[in-house]
Scaffold this motif. Sequence first.
Motif, short mmCIF file in Angstrom:
data_model
loop_
_atom_site.label_atom_id
_atom_site.label_comp_id
_atom_site.label_asym_id
_atom_site.label_seq_id
_atom_site.Cartn_x
_atom_site.Cartn_y
_atom_site.Cartn_z
N THR A 1 -4.60 6.61 -2.85
CA THR A 1 -3.81 5.47 -2.36
C THR A 1 -3.64 4.43 -3.46
OG1 THR A 1 -4.84 5.86 -0.23
CG2 THR A 1 -3.73 3.75 -0.51
N ASN B 1 -4.00 0.67 6.44
CA ASN B 1 -3.38 1.94 6.05
C ASN B 1 -3.99 3.11 6.81
OD1 ASN B 1 -1.65 3.62 4.47
ND2 ASN B 1 -3.40 4.11 3.14
N VAL C 1 0.87 -1.18 0.00
CA VAL C 1 0.00 0.00 0.00
C VAL C 1 0.90 1.23 0.00
CG1 VAL C 1 -1.82 1.24 1.22
CG2 VAL C 1 -1.74 -1.25 1.33
N LEU D 1 -6.32 -1.66 3.05
CA LEU D 1 -6.72 -0.24 3.08
C LEU D 1 -7.12 0.19 4.49
CD1 LEU D 1 -8.61 -0.10 -0.32
CD2 LEU D 1 -6.51 1.15 0.27
N VAL E 1 -2.68 0.47 -4.29
CA VAL E 1 -2.51 -0.89 -3.77
C VAL E 1 -1.89 -1.74 -4.87
CG1 VAL E 1 -3.65 -2.96 -2.84
CG2 VAL E 1 -4.49 -0.69 -2.22
#
Length: 236
Positions: free
Chosen positions: A115, A158, A92, A155, A117
């Motif tokens: 973001t 994160n 991530v 996620l 991934v």
Amino acid sequence: MTKQPMYEGKAKQVFATENPDELLVYFKDDATAFNGEKKGTIGNKGVFNNKISTFFFNLLSEKGIPHHFIKMLNDREMLVKKLAILPVEVVVRNIAAGSLAKRIGWEEGRKLPSTVVELYYKDDALGDPLINNYHIKALGLATPEQVEIIEKYALQINEVLSTFLKEKKIELIDFKLEFGVHKGEVILGDEISPDTCRFWDSETSQKLDKDRFRRDLGNVEEAYQEVLYRLTGRRN
Ligand code: C5P
């Protein structure tokens, strides 16, 4: 506790215990980079990574994210649930750095507008190549449902880590996670440490992670210790 050696990785050793559902993980000081091409040791890294990972796993417990960590046993050892590790590593990224900065031609430190991934095939002989959902399906590495769960947890992790670390004046640049199956459920495995994350000081952008070793920046042990100190208020 009887310990039966099971597996030795680059930074950790894994032992079987009397309980077939549980493993003992021993954190070593050995450090490797560039898929094993660069080798060295970082003083007390095993202790720092064991304690930093313990801290993060406890934080994830509070947030209801399932993982393999059971308890810390001593400075270098933790007890974990036995997983069938999925051969898919998840990265991530919040800020461009490392291999992504290279791949897309961005300077390190440029914030990603959203973001990112990424999925990698966990295979040392191949150097963990970048893959996508099509490769995962074709190679049978995980089911689409498992990939969906992995990405959802990645996620969430994160969010939890970034928010927490900001208060400690640390920017979470990127990190790598590994997941596995335990009693039919996908849960987080491995470790969360300066070996597997990029941590930058929020004010100075000083690197507080394994890039200090990879790039010969010096003060490697001190950087790992600083992360532990900011998380726990303790230097050992
Ligand atoms: O090298 P790269 O930029 O792809 O690394 C992204 C993140 O994943 C970094 O935080 C790095 O420490 C971590 N990583 C890892 N193990 C690998 C490759 C990367 O923990 N084998």
